[in-house]
Design a protein around this motif. Sequence first.
Motif, mmCIF file in Angstrom:
data_model
loop_
_atom_site.group_PDB
_atom_site.id
_atom_site.type_symbol
_atom_site.label_atom_id
_atom_site.label_comp_id
_atom_site.label_asym_id
_atom_site.label_seq_id
_atom_site.Cartn_x
_atom_site.Cartn_y
_atom_site.Cartn_z
ATOM 1 N N VAL A 93 6.737 -2.187 -16.790
ATOM 2 C CA VAL A 93 5.829 -1.085 -16.454
ATOM 3 C C VAL A 93 5.517 -1.084 -14.963
ATOM 4 O O VAL A 93 5.550 -0.036 -14.313
ATOM 5 C CB VAL A 93 4.530 -1.143 -17.307
ATOM 6 C CG1 VAL A 93 3.467 -0.210 -16.764
ATOM 7 C CG2 VAL A 93 4.843 -0.798 -18.756
ATOM 8 N N LYS A 94 5.245 -2.249 -14.408
ATOM 9 C CA LYS A 94 4.959 -2.352 -12.974
ATOM 10 C C LYS A 94 6.148 -1.869 -12.147
ATOM 11 O O LYS A 94 5.982 -1.119 -11.184
ATOM 12 C CB LYS A 94 4.620 -3.791 -12.586
ATOM 13 C CG LYS A 94 3.251 -4.233 -13.014
ATOM 14 C CD LYS A 94 3.013 -5.670 -12.609
ATOM 15 C CE LYS A 94 1.722 -6.197 -13.184
ATOM 16 N NZ LYS A 94 1.531 -7.615 -12.865
ATOM 17 N N ALA A 95 7.333 -2.294 -12.521
ATOM 18 C CA ALA A 95 8.536 -1.898 -11.777
ATOM 19 C C ALA A 95 8.787 -0.399 -11.910
ATOM 20 O O ALA A 95 9.108 0.279 -10.928
ATOM 21 C CB ALA A 95 9.748 -2.684 -12.288
ATOM 22 N N TYR A 96 8.627 0.137 -13.104
ATOM 23 C CA TYR A 96 8.837 1.562 -13.356
ATOM 24 C C TYR A 96 7.861 2.402 -12.535
ATOM 25 O O TYR A 96 8.261 3.348 -11.852
ATOM 26 C CB TYR A 96 8.668 1.853 -14.856
ATOM 27 C CG TYR A 96 9.005 3.264 -15.260
ATOM 28 C CD1 TYR A 96 10.291 3.604 -15.623
ATOM 29 C CD2 TYR A 96 8.028 4.262 -15.278
ATOM 30 C CE1 TYR A 96 10.606 4.903 -15.999
ATOM 31 C CE2 TYR A 96 8.333 5.557 -15.651
ATOM 32 C CZ TYR A 96 9.626 5.868 -16.012
ATOM 33 O OH TYR A 96 9.938 7.160 -16.384
ATOM 34 N N ILE A 97 6.591 2.026 -12.597
ATOM 35 C CA ILE A 97 5.560 2.767 -11.865
ATOM 36 C C ILE A 97 5.812 2.679 -10.363
ATOM 37 O O ILE A 97 5.744 3.688 -9.658
ATOM 38 C CB ILE A 97 4.153 2.256 -12.234
ATOM 39 C CG1 ILE A 97 3.803 2.714 -13.653
ATOM 40 C CG2 ILE A 97 3.103 2.744 -11.239
ATOM 41 C CD1 ILE A 97 2.524 2.128 -14.206
ATOM 42 N N SER A 98 6.126 1.503 -9.899
ATOM 43 C CA SER A 98 6.384 1.312 -8.472
ATOM 44 C C SER A 98 7.540 2.188 -8.003
ATOM 45 O O SER A 98 7.434 2.882 -6.998
ATOM 46 C CB SER A 98 6.694 -0.161 -8.210
ATOM 47 O OG SER A 98 7.111 -0.346 -6.885
ATOM 48 N N ASP A 99 8.634 2.176 -8.747
ATOM 49 C CA ASP A 99 9.812 2.966 -8.362
ATOM 50 C C ASP A 99 9.548 4.463 -8.416
ATOM 51 O O ASP A 99 9.845 5.188 -7.469
ATOM 52 C CB ASP A 99 11.006 2.639 -9.263
ATOM 53 C CG ASP A 99 11.610 1.284 -8.960
ATOM 54 O OD1 ASP A 99 11.227 0.674 -7.935
ATOM 55 O OD2 ASP A 99 12.461 0.833 -9.751
ATOM 56 N N LYS A 100 9.015 4.935 -9.521
ATOM 57 C CA LYS A 100 8.816 6.381 -9.680
ATOM 58 C C LYS A 100 7.731 6.911 -8.745
ATOM 59 O O LYS A 100 7.825 8.043 -8.278
ATOM 60 C CB LYS A 100 8.458 6.732 -11.132
ATOM 61 C CG LYS A 100 9.567 6.437 -12.118
ATOM 62 C CD LYS A 100 10.804 7.241 -11.832
ATOM 63 C CE LYS A 100 11.880 6.965 -12.853
ATOM 64 N NZ LYS A 100 13.131 7.648 -12.558
ATOM 65 N N PHE A 101 6.724 6.102 -8.465
ATOM 66 C CA PHE A 101 5.680 6.546 -7.542
ATOM 67 C C PHE A 101 6.209 6.542 -6.104
ATOM 68 O O PHE A 101 6.064 7.510 -5.375
ATOM 69 C CB PHE A 101 4.433 5.650 -7.663
ATOM 70 C CG PHE A 101 3.387 5.955 -6.635
ATOM 71 C CD1 PHE A 101 2.712 7.162 -6.645
ATOM 72 C CD2 PHE A 101 3.088 5.044 -5.633
ATOM 73 C CE1 PHE A 101 1.761 7.462 -5.683
ATOM 74 C CE2 PHE A 101 2.142 5.329 -4.671
ATOM 75 C CZ PHE A 101 1.477 6.542 -4.697
ATOM 76 N N ARG A 102 6.839 5.441 -5.710
ATOM 77 C CA ARG A 102 7.307 5.296 -4.339
ATOM 78 C C ARG A 102 8.461 6.239 -4.022
ATOM 79 O O ARG A 102 8.470 6.889 -2.982
ATOM 80 C CB ARG A 102 7.761 3.844 -4.126
ATOM 81 C CG ARG A 102 7.415 3.253 -2.814
ATOM 82 C CD ARG A 102 7.696 1.760 -2.693
ATOM 83 N NE ARG A 102 8.457 1.125 -3.739
ATOM 84 C CZ ARG A 102 9.794 1.041 -3.767
ATOM 85 N NH1 ARG A 102 10.498 1.549 -2.811
ATOM 86 N NH2 ARG A 102 10.405 0.431 -4.762
ATOM 87 N N LEU A 103 9.433 6.334 -4.923
ATOM 88 C CA LEU A 103 10.641 7.106 -4.638
ATOM 89 C C LEU A 103 10.528 8.581 -5.031
ATOM 90 O O LEU A 103 10.978 9.452 -4.304
ATOM 91 C CB LEU A 103 11.848 6.480 -5.344
ATOM 92 C CG LEU A 103 12.131 5.016 -4.972
ATOM 93 C CD1 LEU A 103 13.247 4.463 -5.836
ATOM 94 C CD2 LEU A 103 12.456 4.883 -3.501
ATOM 95 N N ASN A 104 9.944 8.861 -6.185
ATOM 96 C CA ASN A 104 9.882 10.243 -6.687
ATOM 97 C C ASN A 104 8.536 10.914 -6.447
ATOM 98 O O ASN A 104 8.374 12.082 -6.749
ATOM 99 C CB ASN A 104 10.182 10.279 -8.186
ATOM 100 C CG ASN A 104 11.573 9.796 -8.504
ATOM 101 O OD1 ASN A 104 12.300 9.338 -7.638
ATOM 102 N ND2 ASN A 104 11.962 9.888 -9.761
ATOM 103 N N LYS A 105 7.561 10.143 -5.971
ATOM 104 C CA LYS A 105 6.205 10.653 -5.719
ATOM 105 C C LYS A 105 5.560 11.241 -6.977
ATOM 106 O O LYS A 105 4.931 12.284 -6.934
ATOM 107 C CB LYS A 105 6.201 11.699 -4.587
ATOM 108 C CG LYS A 105 6.813 11.233 -3.294
ATOM 109 C CD LYS A 105 5.937 10.224 -2.601
ATOM 110 C CE LYS A 105 6.487 9.865 -1.239
ATOM 111 N NZ LYS A 105 6.934 8.497 -1.123
ATOM 112 N N TRP A 106 5.746 10.550 -8.108
ATOM 113 C CA TRP A 106 5.130 11.001 -9.353
ATOM 114 C C TRP A 106 3.668 10.586 -9.380
ATOM 115 O O TRP A 106 3.284 9.531 -8.896
ATOM 116 C CB TRP A 106 5.822 10.360 -10.549
ATOM 117 C CG TRP A 106 7.144 10.966 -10.899
ATOM 118 C CD1 TRP A 106 7.843 11.906 -10.215
ATOM 119 C CD2 TRP A 106 7.932 10.627 -12.040
ATOM 120 N NE1 TRP A 106 9.011 12.185 -10.856
ATOM 121 C CE2 TRP A 106 9.100 11.420 -11.977
ATOM 122 C CE3 TRP A 106 7.776 9.753 -13.094
ATOM 123 C CZ2 TRP A 106 10.093 11.357 -12.947
ATOM 124 C CZ3 TRP A 106 8.758 9.687 -14.045
ATOM 125 C CH2 TRP A 106 9.901 10.482 -13.983
ATOM 126 N N GLY A 107 2.843 11.424 -10.032
ATOM 127 C CA GLY A 107 1.435 11.125 -10.229
ATOM 128 C C GLY A 107 1.214 10.345 -11.523
ATOM 129 O O GLY A 107 2.139 10.124 -12.310
#
Length: 156
Positions: free
Chosen positions: A62-76
């Motif tokens: 979950v931490k890795a998924y959130i980190s990647d999608k937030f940092r790279l895709n700018k998801w909320g």
Amino acid sequence: MENREIIVKEAYSKMAQLCSRSEQCSVDIRKKMVAYEIMDELVEEIISKLKEEKFLDDERYVKAYISDKFRLNKWGRIKLRYYLKAKGLHDSVIEKGLHEIDEDEYKKALIATLKEKAKKVKSDNKYDKTGQIIRFAQSRGYEPEIIHRYLNEVIK
């Protein structure tokens, strides 16, 4: 009995190899083993062994998924929560991961997203422009109250 041990050993080996290449969650691994037609009791045994050996950790996933999608895709947070729930992960694990997003970084990402969209909107009508920007930010998974809070910084 011998056949069972061979199946467990092979499946464990394949799943451990998969987990060592990229972060996986227990739900994905369970689906893969079911697709290989491995019996349910063996699936649970293999998953518990993978967790024991630290190949599999849902919180780390979950931490890795959130980190990647937030940092790279700018998801909320809304979009992140939705996709993680769709995977079948527990709410407590998801919420724990979402709380680790830094508030300042979250604000900066939202403002950058709003500014980026504002530049691309062609409408001269402020009402239409605002509506398009809000819808875009919501589609990225940002919360409406936060969008409205920082919208004035973007639209002049």
